[in-house]
Design a protein around this motif. Structure first.
Motif, PDB file in Angstrom:
ATOM      1  N   PHE A 112     -17.700  -8.936  44.881  1.00 53.43           N
ATOM      2  CA  PHE A 112     -17.822  -7.653  45.566  1.00 53.43           C
ATOM      3  C   PHE A 112     -18.502  -6.623  44.669  1.00 53.43           C
ATOM      4  N   LEU A 113     -18.068  -6.538  43.423  1.00 53.87           N
ATOM      5  CA  LEU A 113     -18.581  -5.519  42.519  1.00 53.87           C
ATOM      6  C   LEU A 113     -20.072  -5.694  42.254  1.00 53.87           C
ATOM      7  N   LYS A 114     -20.515  -6.945  42.077  1.00 50.75           N
ATOM      8  CA  LYS A 114     -21.945  -7.196  41.854  1.00 50.75           C
ATOM      9  C   LYS A 114     -22.765  -6.685  43.022  1.00 50.75           C
ATOM     10  N   ALA A 115     -22.283  -6.917  44.237  1.00 48.24           N
ATOM     11  CA  ALA A 115     -23.000  -6.422  45.411  1.00 48.24           C
ATOM     12  C   ALA A 115     -22.896  -4.904  45.516  1.00 48.24           C
ATOM     13  N   TRP A 116     -21.717  -4.372  45.269  1.00 50.76           N
ATOM     14  CA  TRP A 116     -21.450  -2.950  45.493  1.00 50.76           C
ATOM     15  C   TRP A 116     -22.319  -2.046  44.625  1.00 50.76           C
ATOM     16  N   ILE A 117     -22.645  -2.486  43.418  1.00 50.68           N
ATOM     17  CA  ILE A 117     -23.432  -1.624  42.521  1.00 50.68           C
ATOM     18  C   ILE A 117     -24.930  -1.870  42.630  1.00 50.68           C
ATOM     19  N   THR A 118     -25.364  -2.883  43.376  1.00 51.89           N
ATOM     20  CA  THR A 118     -26.791  -3.237  43.398  1.00 51.89           C
ATOM     21  C   THR A 118     -27.435  -3.174  44.779  1.00 51.89           C
ATOM     22  N   LEU A 119     -26.655  -3.068  45.841  1.00 55.19           N
ATOM     23  CA  LEU A 119     -27.246  -2.994  47.176  1.00 55.19           C
ATOM     24  C   LEU A 119     -28.105  -1.743  47.313  1.00 55.19           C
ATOM     25  N   PRO A 120     -29.020  -1.716  48.293  1.00 53.49           N
ATOM     26  CA  PRO A 120     -29.883  -0.538  48.470  1.00 53.49           C
ATOM     27  C   PRO A 120     -29.097   0.691  48.923  1.00 53.49           C
ATOM     28  N   ASP A 121     -29.788   1.818  48.911  1.00 52.29           N
ATOM     29  CA  ASP A 121     -29.272   3.085  49.441  1.00 52.29           C
ATOM     30  C   ASP A 121     -27.987   3.525  48.762  1.00 52.29           C
ATOM     31  N   ARG A 122     -27.988   3.454  47.454  1.00 51.65           N
ATOM     32  CA  ARG A 122     -26.821   3.879  46.675  1.00 51.65           C
ATOM     33  C   ARG A 122     -27.225   4.225  45.260  1.00 51.65           C
ATOM     34  N   LYS A 123     -26.304   4.854  44.563  1.00 50.41           N
ATOM     35  CA  LYS A 123     -26.457   5.148  43.148  1.00 50.41           C
ATOM     36  C   LYS A 123     -25.150   4.777  42.469  1.00 50.41           C
ATOM     37  N   ALA A 124     -25.250   3.943  41.446  1.00 50.41           N
ATOM     38  CA  ALA A 124     -24.069   3.503  40.698  1.00 50.41           C
ATOM     39  C   ALA A 124     -24.272   3.870  39.238  1.00 50.41           C
ATOM     40  N   VAL A 125     -23.340   4.654  38.685  1.00 47.18           N
ATOM     41  CA  VAL A 125     -23.489   5.138  37.317  1.00 47.18           C
ATOM     42  C   VAL A 125     -22.220   4.873  36.522  1.00 47.18           C
ATOM     43  N   ALA A 126     -22.387   4.830  35.223  1.00 46.12           N
ATOM     44  CA  ALA A 126     -21.256   4.627  34.311  1.00 46.12           C
ATOM     45  C   ALA A 126     -21.214   5.762  33.311  1.00 46.12           C
ATOM     46  N   LEU A 127     -20.006   6.046  32.837  1.00 48.71           N
ATOM     47  CA  LEU A 127     -19.781   7.073  31.828  1.00 48.71           C
ATOM     48  C   LEU A 127     -19.478   6.383  30.504  1.00 48.71           C
ATOM     49  N   VAL A 128     -20.267   6.691  29.484  1.00 52.28           N
ATOM     50  CA  VAL A 128     -20.105   6.054  28.170  1.00 52.28           C
ATOM     51  C   VAL A 128     -19.834   7.137  27.129  1.00 52.28           C
ATOM     52  N   ARG A 129     -18.731   6.982  26.416  1.00 49.45           N
ATOM     53  CA  ARG A 129     -18.366   7.913  25.354  1.00 49.45           C
ATOM     54  C   ARG A 129     -18.154   7.137  24.065  1.00 49.45           C
ATOM     55  N   ASP A 130     -18.850   7.551  23.027  1.00 48.47           N
ATOM     56  CA  ASP A 130     -18.703   6.907  21.713  1.00 48.47           C
ATOM     57  C   ASP A 130     -18.845   5.393  21.825  1.00 48.47           C
ATOM     58  N   GLY A 131     -19.782   4.989  22.665  1.00 48.01           N
ATOM     59  CA  GLY A 131     -20.076   3.572  22.805  1.00 48.01           C
ATOM     60  C   GLY A 131     -19.104   2.805  23.684  1.00 48.01           C
ATOM     61  N   GLN A 132     -18.118   3.511  24.281  1.00 52.68           N
ATOM     62  CA  GLN A 132     -17.115   2.842  25.103  1.00 52.68           C
ATOM     63  C   GLN A 132     -17.221   3.291  26.557  1.00 52.68           C
ATOM     64  N   LEU A 133     -17.062   2.347  27.466  1.00 54.23           N
ATOM     65  CA  LEU A 133     -17.066   2.668  28.879  1.00 54.23           C
ATOM     66  C   LEU A 133     -15.829   3.493  29.211  1.00 54.23           C
ATOM     67  N   ALA A 134     -16.048   4.673  29.823  1.00 55.91           N
ATOM     68  CA  ALA A 134     -14.946   5.583  30.124  1.00 55.91           C
ATOM     69  C   ALA A 134     -14.851   5.895  31.614  1.00 55.91           C
ATOM     70  N   GLY A 135     -15.577   5.155  32.439  1.00 55.00           N
ATOM     71  CA  GLY A 135     -15.499   5.357  33.874  1.00 55.00           C
ATOM     72  C   GLY A 135     -16.774   4.927  34.563  1.00 55.00           C
ATOM     73  N   TYR A 136     -16.693   4.795  35.878  1.00 56.42           N
ATOM     74  CA  TYR A 136     -17.905   4.531  36.657  1.00 56.42           C
ATOM     75  C   TYR A 136     -17.690   4.993  38.090  1.00 56.42           C
ATOM     76  N   GLY A 137     -18.792   5.151  38.805  1.00 58.71           N
ATOM     77  CA  GLY A 137     -18.703   5.583  40.191  1.00 58.71           C
ATOM     78  C   GLY A 137     -19.909   5.138  40.982  1.00 58.71           C
ATOM     79  N   VAL A 138     -19.746   5.097  42.301  1.00 57.40           N
ATOM     80  CA  VAL A 138     -20.807   4.688  43.216  1.00 57.40           C
ATOM     81  C   VAL A 138     -20.841   5.668  44.374  1.00 57.40           C
ATOM     82  N   VAL A 139     -22.050   6.056  44.789  1.00 59.65           N
ATOM     83  CA  VAL A 139     -22.228   6.816  46.022  1.00 59.65           C
ATOM     84  C   VAL A 139     -23.220   6.047  46.878  1.00 59.65           C
ATOM     85  N   ARG A 140     -22.921   5.928  48.191  1.00 59.78           N
ATOM     86  CA  ARG A 140     -23.793   5.141  49.065  1.00 59.78           C
ATOM     87  C   ARG A 140     -24.076   5.912  50.346  1.00 59.78           C
ATOM     88  N   ARG A 141     -25.225   5.634  50.941  1.00 57.11           N
ATOM     89  CA  ARG A 141     -25.568   6.245  52.217  1.00 57.11           C
ATOM     90  C   ARG A 141     -24.762   5.582  53.326  1.00 57.11           C
TER      91      ARG A 141
END
Length: 288
Positions: A174-203
């Protein structure tokens, strides 16, 4: 006397058609949700057939054998309140239980008016998830954030591990599809080289929807929101927020978002042990 339904798996075209019914129900699915839902669990969709005609259905999504989620429960309007939906709902619950290990948990997001009925089927209220909406000005642009990178720039194993801290089971397909399908933006938050969150917005059929929005803390969630919201410029932006999360509720109030809908998050079995404090926005009401 209530008629007896034939309960069976849906074919793939039937599943696609069933998801399309959510538009008529006003559920406002994403433009490409079907692809992600079927990638997650192609065997999830169950049809109710009466006299050779499919009159309803729903999803019983299995995340491995330890967690399941019931969603997309729809009966054709002219056949509601005849006991047929009850047959289908109980059959779906029992089939999902049979797909999981004994003692596994099943979750669902049900409309508030049905919560007592679902409780009679063994589900216990955990909390309310509330949908909020705002209009995003057409001239809103995304400011550059040094901490924000495309989610696809993060090693998938790291992203999946973070997601797993916020969701009761692995959901890699699910996650592989959710972050790569069209009509969306998926971003991650990186602090001091560590993943600190992520989010997706889709049409979606109407406007855009954020989901999920996972972050270590309120400041991180705010940065992710600011990076995602401009994707909806000139239209409506929706987000589903767990009501007990005070920082998440404060964030939507701060941005002037209005409550427009909501569901009761309920579980059959133990409430999942996840990092609830990281869940600022729910992924979907349909699959959890």
């Amino acid at each position: 006397m209530t008629q007896s339904l034939a309960i069976r798996p849906m074919t793939r075209p039937e599943a696609v058609g069933h998801i399309a019914l959510t538009i008529a129900e006003g559920w406002n699915p994403g433009l490409h949700d079907t692809e992600a839902f079927l990638a997650c669990d192609p065997d999830a969709f169950i049809a109710a057939e009466l006299d050779g005609k499919v009159i309803g259905g729903g999803a019983i999504t299995a995340y491995g054998d330890s967690f399941g989620f019931m969603g997309l429960f729809i009966m054709h309007p002219e056949l509601r309140r005849q006991g047929l939906g009850s047959q289908l709902w109980r059959a779906r619950r029992d089939r999902l239980l049979a797909r999981l290990n004994p003692g596994a948990t099943i979750g669902m997001d049900g409309v508030f008016a049905m919560a007592d009925w679902y409780a009679r089927g063994g589900f216990v209220l955990s909390h309310r998830n509330l949908r909020f909406c705002m209009d995003v000005p057409a001239d809103r642009v995304c400011e550059p954030f040094a901490e924000i990178v495309p989610a696809t720039d993060i090693p998938f194993e790291a992203l999946a591990a973070y997601d797993r801290s916020c969701f009761p089971a692995p959901r890699d397909a699910f996650l592989k599809a959710w972050i790569t399908l069209p009509d969306r933006k998926a971003v991650a938050l990186v602090r001091d080289g560590q993943l600190a969150g992520y989010g997706v917005v889709r049409r979606c059929r109407e406007g855009c929807k954020i989901g999920p929005l996972f972050a270590d803390d309120a400041d991180g969630a705010e940065v992710l929101f600011a990076a995602l919201a401009p994707f909806a410029a000139g239209g409506s932006l929706f987000m589903d927020v767990p009501e007990p999360h005070t920082d998440a509720m404060a964030m939507v109030v701060r941005h002037g978002m209005s409550e427009v809908f909501g569901c009761a998050r309920m579980y059959l079995g133990a409430i999942p042990d996840i990092a609830h404090e990281r869940v600022y926005g729910v992924t979907t009401f349909e699959l959890g």
